[in-house]
Write an enzyme that holds these catalytic residues in place. Structure first.
Site, short mmCIF file in Angstrom:
data_model
loop_
_atom_site.label_atom_id
_atom_site.label_comp_id
_atom_site.label_asym_id
_atom_site.label_seq_id
_atom_site.Cartn_x
_atom_site.Cartn_y
_atom_site.Cartn_z
N HIS A 156 0.83 -1.22 0.00
CA HIS A 156 0.00 0.00 0.00
C HIS A 156 0.86 1.26 0.00
O HIS A 156 0.45 2.29 0.54
CB HIS A 156 -0.94 0.05 1.22
CG HIS A 156 -1.66 -1.24 1.47
ND1 HIS A 156 -2.84 -1.56 0.85
CD2 HIS A 156 -1.34 -2.30 2.26
CE1 HIS A 156 -3.24 -2.76 1.26
NE2 HIS A 156 -2.34 -3.24 2.11
N SER A 277 15.45 20.98 -17.19
CA SER A 277 14.28 21.83 -17.43
C SER A 277 14.74 23.12 -18.09
O SER A 277 15.83 23.63 -17.81
CB SER A 277 13.61 22.14 -16.09
OG SER A 277 12.87 23.34 -16.19
N LYS A 283 16.59 21.37 -11.87
CA LYS A 283 15.91 20.11 -12.17
C LYS A 283 16.78 19.09 -12.89
O LYS A 283 17.58 19.41 -13.75
CB LYS A 283 14.66 20.37 -13.06
CG LYS A 283 13.57 21.12 -12.37
CD LYS A 283 12.91 20.37 -11.22
CE LYS A 283 12.02 19.25 -11.68
NZ LYS A 283 10.83 19.71 -12.36
N GLU A 290 9.89 7.96 -17.35
CA GLU A 290 8.53 8.45 -17.61
C GLU A 290 8.08 8.09 -19.02
O GLU A 290 6.92 7.73 -19.25
CB GLU A 290 8.47 9.97 -17.40
CG GLU A 290 8.56 10.34 -15.93
CD GLU A 290 8.71 11.84 -15.70
OE1 GLU A 290 8.49 12.64 -16.63
OE2 GLU A 290 9.06 12.22 -14.55
N LYS A 325 -0.09 -4.58 -39.67
CA LYS A 325 1.33 -4.24 -39.78
C LYS A 325 1.77 -3.01 -39.02
O LYS A 325 2.69 -3.08 -38.20
CB LYS A 325 1.72 -4.12 -41.25
CG LYS A 325 1.66 -5.47 -41.91
CD LYS A 325 1.90 -5.47 -43.37
CE LYS A 325 1.46 -6.81 -43.90
NZ LYS A 325 -0.01 -7.04 -43.71
N1 ARG Z 1 -0.88 -5.84 -48.51
C1 ARG Z 1 -1.65 -7.00 -48.25
C2 ARG Z 1 -1.67 -7.29 -46.75
O1 ARG Z 1 -0.89 -6.75 -46.07
C3 ARG Z 1 -1.08 -8.16 -48.97
C4 ARG Z 1 -2.05 -9.20 -49.31
C5 ARG Z 1 -2.98 -8.73 -50.36
N2 ARG Z 1 -3.90 -9.73 -50.74
C6 ARG Z 1 -5.00 -9.45 -51.43
N3 ARG Z 1 -5.79 -10.43 -51.73
N4 ARG Z 1 -5.33 -8.24 -51.78
O2 ARG Z 1 -2.48 -8.03 -46.27
#
Ligand code: ARG
Length: 457
Positions: A156, A277, A283, A290, A325
């Site tokens: 605590h 700072s 500082k 952080e 991605k």
């Molecule tokens: N740029 C696409 C992805 O990242 C690649 C696969 C594309 N496939 C398709 N059927 N359009 O998923």
């Protein structure tokens, strides 16, 4: 606009549509993996006689030359192509002509991207493991040097019982050790090759999927082609592991920030890992800690984002999955940077051992041991708890520690107290009597450190 399709269209793609659809600005990160996968694919195509050996060799040297030119900065991956796969194929055809048009035989971008992303993630899992092991080594060093460094343990955020810095660090060792083991599990579970799944239903060519899987270092091929192209579980698992790592780093950062505060003064962060700072000359701020704490949000965000993206996707491939991605790349990079920076900061921190020991001594962290002392003199624990409670109240009034009271003052509260109380509640007794497995006592700590060393071997 360089596209791999267009035959059945009568109109050019609207530029806005093209830009919205394109992924090259971020999937160019997969370039090396795309080449690696393509090389293995053509080796296999020639082995099963779908293409000739001469075609294979032409394609292989074409792919190598593209790879080398990009690596040397002679060829850049530009937005003229829809994605990295189109970039590679178009350049290959430019360079070697007709044989290049055979690269995509028996393959779809769906299994291609599934493969590229898996290869990329597998490397990232391994790199993250390596970074974590270096952090573990830093933590272990601090443990070895601080078996006798007394500090308060908290519950605590209130001082609770005395521990050592080695013990406190040991807790983080266990956390990051579990992270390494989690990554090992993920790597083992994800290490199956989706190449050869085709668009979703495999192909009519006699592809040797065992061969491509083996050449790419996988345990074997994935067993269902629809799952092969649409599985991103491994990435979700990895983002989840990254989130846990980041959560551990963030908790540790929070403690570093607290310990570095003027009020605590337990540590000094090295000048090289602090910032100043613009207005307050005095500082020295713990910005790295952080930022590590702050970046936790975007890592959790990546996990939530991909979980949400995947939740409504029917089998098999859908373009939604392209959204895996950017968030994944960002989370991977963020966590890797955070581990490395945190490691650098931790390994250069100066621990103010006297301040820590004083803090433990002046916070009644030996109250439990004082009660245990009375138990040793025949008083039931509940009564001992209450006696020490009033003793603490008396000390708070007086502004002193239990150890500072005279034997007469102690006896006035309970006649069971004797001269041996002082030794019984000294910091070193409190710590070194705690010898159960995992406790801070010296012998227990040495066993723990040995186990840590064994793990890092
Ligand atoms: N740029 C696409 C992805 O990242 C690649 C696969 C594309 N496939 C398709 N059927 N359009 O998923």
């Amino acid at each position: 606009m360089a596209q791999l399709w267009g035959g059945r269209f009568t109109k050019a793609t609207d530029q806005m549509v093209y830009d919205f659809n394109a992924s090259i600005s971020f999937d160019k990160k997969l370039f090396a993996k795309d080449i690696e996968g393509s090389k293995v694919h053509v080796k296999m195509l020639s082995k099963v006689s779908v293409i000739s050996e001469a075609e294979r060799d032409a394609i292989l040297s074409g792919l190598d030359s593209i790879y080398e030119d990009v690596a040397a900065g002679k060829l850049s991956i530009t937005s003229e192509y829809e994605d990295v796969h189109s970039f590679v194929e178009a350049n290959l055809i430019d360079r070697i002509g007709d044989p290049g048009k055979k690269l995509h035989t028996g393959r779809s971008r769906n299994d291609q991207v599934a493969l590229d992303m898996r290869l990329y993630t597998r490397d990232a899992v391994e790199e993250t493991c390596k970074d974590l092991k270096s952090l573990l080594k830093t933590i272990l060093n601090i443990m070895e040097e601080n078996i006798d460094t007394v500090m308060p343990g908290f519950t605590h955020m209130q001082k609770a019982q005395p521990i050592t810095l080695a013990h406190h660090m040991g807790a983080y060792f266990e956390m990051f050790k579990r992270d390494v083991l989690r990554l090992d599990d993920i790597r083992a579970r994800m290490n199956y090759c989706p190449l050869g799944s085709g668009a979703l239903a495999g192909t009519t060519y006699p592809l040797d999927r065992e061969m491509t899987a083996e050449l790419l270092g996988f345990y074997g091929p994935t067993l269902n082609s629809m799952d092969g192209v649409s599985d991103r579980d491994y990435l979700i698992e990895f983002l989840s592991a990254l989130s846990i790592i980041q959560m551990h780093l963030s908790r540790f950062s929070e403690e570093i920030i607290t310990w570095n505060s003027n009020e605590y003064g337990f540590i000094d962060i090295d000048d090289g890992f602090s910032t100043g700072s613009s207005i307050m000359p005095q500082k020295k701020n713990p910005d790295i800690a952080e930022l590590v704490r702050g970046k936790t949000g975007r890592v959790y965000g990546a996990l939530t984002s991909l979980l949400t993206t995947m939740k409504g996707i029917p089998l098999a491939y859908n373009k939604d999955m392209q959204e895996d991605k950017e968030v994944a790349f960002d989370a991977i990079e963020t966590v890797q940077h955070c581990i490395v920076l945190f490691d650098g900061m931790l390994s250069t921190i100066k621990f103010n051992k006297e301040v820590m020991a004083d803090s433990a001594k002046n916070g009644f962290t030996n109250a439990t041991d004082a009660a245990d002392y009375l138990v040793g003199k025949g008083i039931p624990f509940r009564d001992a708890h209450s006696i020490i409670g009033s003793l603490v109240l008396y000390c708070i009034d007086k502004g002193c520690a239990i150890d500072d009271l005279s034997i007469d003052e102690l006896k006035a509260i309970s006649p069971a107290f004797d001269q041996d109380i002082y030794d019984a509640i000294s910091m070193s007794t409190c710590i070194n009597k705690r010898l159960t497995i995992g406790a801070p006592g010296k012998e227990a700590m040495i066993s723990e450190i040995n186990a840590c060393k064994e793990f890092l071997k």
